[in-house]
Design an enzyme around this catalytic site. Structure first.
Site, PDB file in Angstrom:
ATOM      1  N   ARG A   4      -6.398   6.171  -7.277  1.00 44.78           N
ATOM      2  CA  ARG A   4      -6.241   7.617  -7.180  1.00 44.78           C
ATOM      3  C   ARG A   4      -6.260   8.265  -8.570  1.00 44.78           C
ATOM      4  O   ARG A   4      -6.927   9.288  -8.794  1.00 44.78           O
ATOM      5  CB  ARG A   4      -4.950   7.940  -6.439  1.00 44.78           C
ATOM      6  CG  ARG A   4      -4.917   7.359  -5.034  1.00 44.78           C
ATOM      7  CD  ARG A   4      -3.517   7.324  -4.443  1.00 44.78           C
ATOM      8  NE  ARG A   4      -2.994   8.680  -4.237  1.00 44.78           N
ATOM      9  CZ  ARG A   4      -1.743   8.932  -3.880  1.00 44.78           C
ATOM     10  NH1 ARG A   4      -0.875   7.928  -3.704  1.00 44.78           N
ATOM     11  NH2 ARG A   4      -1.343  10.166  -3.705  1.00 44.78           N
TER      12      ARG A   4
ATOM     13  N   THR B 109      -2.064   5.345   2.500  1.00 38.81           N
ATOM     14  CA  THR B 109      -3.225   4.461   2.414  1.00 38.81           C
ATOM     15  C   THR B 109      -3.188   3.502   3.600  1.00 38.81           C
ATOM     16  O   THR B 109      -2.144   2.944   3.917  1.00 38.81           O
ATOM     17  CB  THR B 109      -3.215   3.664   1.094  1.00 38.81           C
ATOM     18  OG1 THR B 109      -3.276   4.564   0.001  1.00 38.81           O
ATOM     19  CG2 THR B 109      -4.394   2.701   1.026  1.00 38.81           C
TER      20      THR B 109
ATOM     21  N   LEU C  40       0.837  -1.197   0.000  1.00 38.12           N
ATOM     22  CA  LEU C  40       0.000   0.000   0.000  1.00 38.12           C
ATOM     23  C   LEU C  40       0.873   1.249   0.000  1.00 38.12           C
ATOM     24  O   LEU C  40       1.969   1.254   0.561  1.00 38.12           O
ATOM     25  CB  LEU C  40      -0.907   0.029   1.240  1.00 38.12           C
ATOM     26  CG  LEU C  40      -1.913  -1.111   1.409  1.00 38.12           C
ATOM     27  CD1 LEU C  40      -2.677  -0.940   2.717  1.00 38.12           C
ATOM     28  CD2 LEU C  40      -2.873  -1.178   0.221  1.00 38.12           C
ATOM     29  N   ASP C  41       0.356   2.327  -0.597  1.00 37.62           N
ATOM     30  CA  ASP C  41       1.037   3.618  -0.524  1.00 37.62           C
ATOM     31  C   ASP C  41       1.151   4.051   0.934  1.00 37.62           C
ATOM     32  O   ASP C  41       0.364   3.633   1.794  1.00 37.62           O
ATOM     33  CB  ASP C  41       0.246   4.686  -1.291  1.00 37.62           C
ATOM     34  CG  ASP C  41       0.188   4.416  -2.788  1.00 37.62           C
ATOM     35  OD1 ASP C  41       1.076   3.706  -3.293  1.00 37.62           O
ATOM     36  OD2 ASP C  41      -0.743   4.921  -3.435  1.00 37.62           O
ATOM     37  N   ARG C  42       2.110   4.938   1.196  1.00 36.06           N
ATOM     38  CA  ARG C  42       2.365   5.378   2.571  1.00 36.06           C
ATOM     39  C   ARG C  42       1.104   5.878   3.264  1.00 36.06           C
ATOM     40  O   ARG C  42       0.838   5.529   4.420  1.00 36.06           O
ATOM     41  CB  ARG C  42       3.424   6.491   2.570  1.00 36.06           C
ATOM     42  CG  ARG C  42       3.807   6.975   3.970  1.00 36.06           C
ATOM     43  CD  ARG C  42       4.712   8.175   3.920  1.00 36.06           C
ATOM     44  NE  ARG C  42       3.988   9.324   3.349  1.00 36.06           N
ATOM     45  CZ  ARG C  42       4.538  10.500   3.102  1.00 36.06           C
ATOM     46  NH1 ARG C  42       5.829  10.691   3.337  1.00 36.06           N
ATOM     47  NH2 ARG C  42       3.831  11.482   2.591  1.00 36.06           N
TER      48      ARG C  42
END
Length: 290
Positions: free
Chosen positions: A231, A136, A132-134
């Site tokens: 996104r 998220t 996951l992105d930072r």
């Protein structure tokens, strides 16, 4: 670690039996490089040896010792589920998944390594399957050894591993259910992804869960796994996620992208049994929709 299967078909080699159970050619190469073994009825054999129905074929997978370049972090780690092969954790927003130039000491990988060290696990190289992105939040699946990593990545490739998200997007959507089918590629002058004819195929399906004047809560199913896919896709239809500064989302209601990996489904890599997990919305997203 050892994994054993009973031969059921005639005329196969030990390698073909292992291939039937998801041991890829790449995995064989890795095992050869790390002194892995194949046993037939407890005796070491070459991969090409012929086996008979009823024989026991065992794959010996060497342990993965710690990489000294990856520090241990003892910061909090919320474990949802753990067995000998997999680990499911709940990642908070703001925590980077893997070490990089800006943070090498306290990422999700560092914390998982700390957890594995503290619990006495011999395999100390976490393999993140669903990164996951930072900013998220949500469920992350981790393979605890290289063979589980191979099995689970094959499930990703075969679309047997499914991830669902909850996102709060800006504005009101025109459809309660739709599929955004638009190719994505990295923009020429930034870190964001943009819709472009020469991009990689990307499909995002969504269902409206709840809406207000300025926002809509959607459930999202990814059919592909492109960088920043959710996104970028919602920006492309004029509804960027709340709090998503990179993609132009309004920042008055939440200070990070309103995206949470809330559901995870996969098959146990050894037994094949279905595994299902859900995680409630975190407080900052709940505050927006209440």
């Amino acid at each position: 670690m050892e994994f054993t299967w009973t031969v059921t078909d005639s005329g196969l080699s030990a390698k073909q039996v292992l291939s039937q159970h998801g041991v890829s050619h790449r995995m064989f190469t890795q095992l050869n490089q790390s002194n892995g073994e194949i046993l037939v009825n407890d005796a070491t054999k070459k991969p090409a040896v012929k086996v008979n129905p009823g024989d026991k074929v065992t794959l010996v997978v060497p342990v993965e010792p710690a990489d000294p370049e990856v520090p241990v972090s003892t910061e909090a780690l919320e474990v949802v589920s753990e067995d000998a092969n997999t680990l499911v954790v709940l990642k908070p927003a703001g925590l980077t998944s893997v070490p990089g130039p800006s943070n090498r000491t306290d990422t999700l990988v560092n914390r998982v390594k700390g957890h594995l060290t503290a619990t006495g696990d011999q395999n100390l190289v976490p393999h993140i399957i669903t990164r996951l992105d930072r900013d998220t939040s949500g469920l992350v699946l981790i393979a605890k050894h290289r063979l589980a990593n191979s099995w689970l990545n094959q499930q990703l490739a075969d679309h047997r591993l499914k991830k669902r998200y909850l996102a709060i997007v800006s504005g009101q959507l025109d459809h309660d259910h739709d599929l955004i089918d638009a190719p994505l590629k990295r923009s020429a002058d930034g870190f964001d992804q943009v819709v472009a004819p020469d991009g990689k195929s990307a499909q995002t399906e969504y269902w409206v869960r709840q809406s207000s004047t300025n926002w809509t809560l959607v459930e999202v199913l990814l059919h592909t796994g492109r960088t920043h896919q959710i996104r970028a896709h919602f920006r492309s239809i004029g509804h960027p996620l709340l709090g998503d500064a990179l993609y132009g989302g309004p920042a008055d209601l939440i200070n990070r992208q309103a995206l949470h990996a809330y559901q995870l489904d996969y098959q146990d890599p050894v037994t094949g049994d279905p595994r299902h997990f859900e995680a409630d919305l975190p407080a900052d997203m709940l505050k927006v929709i209440k």
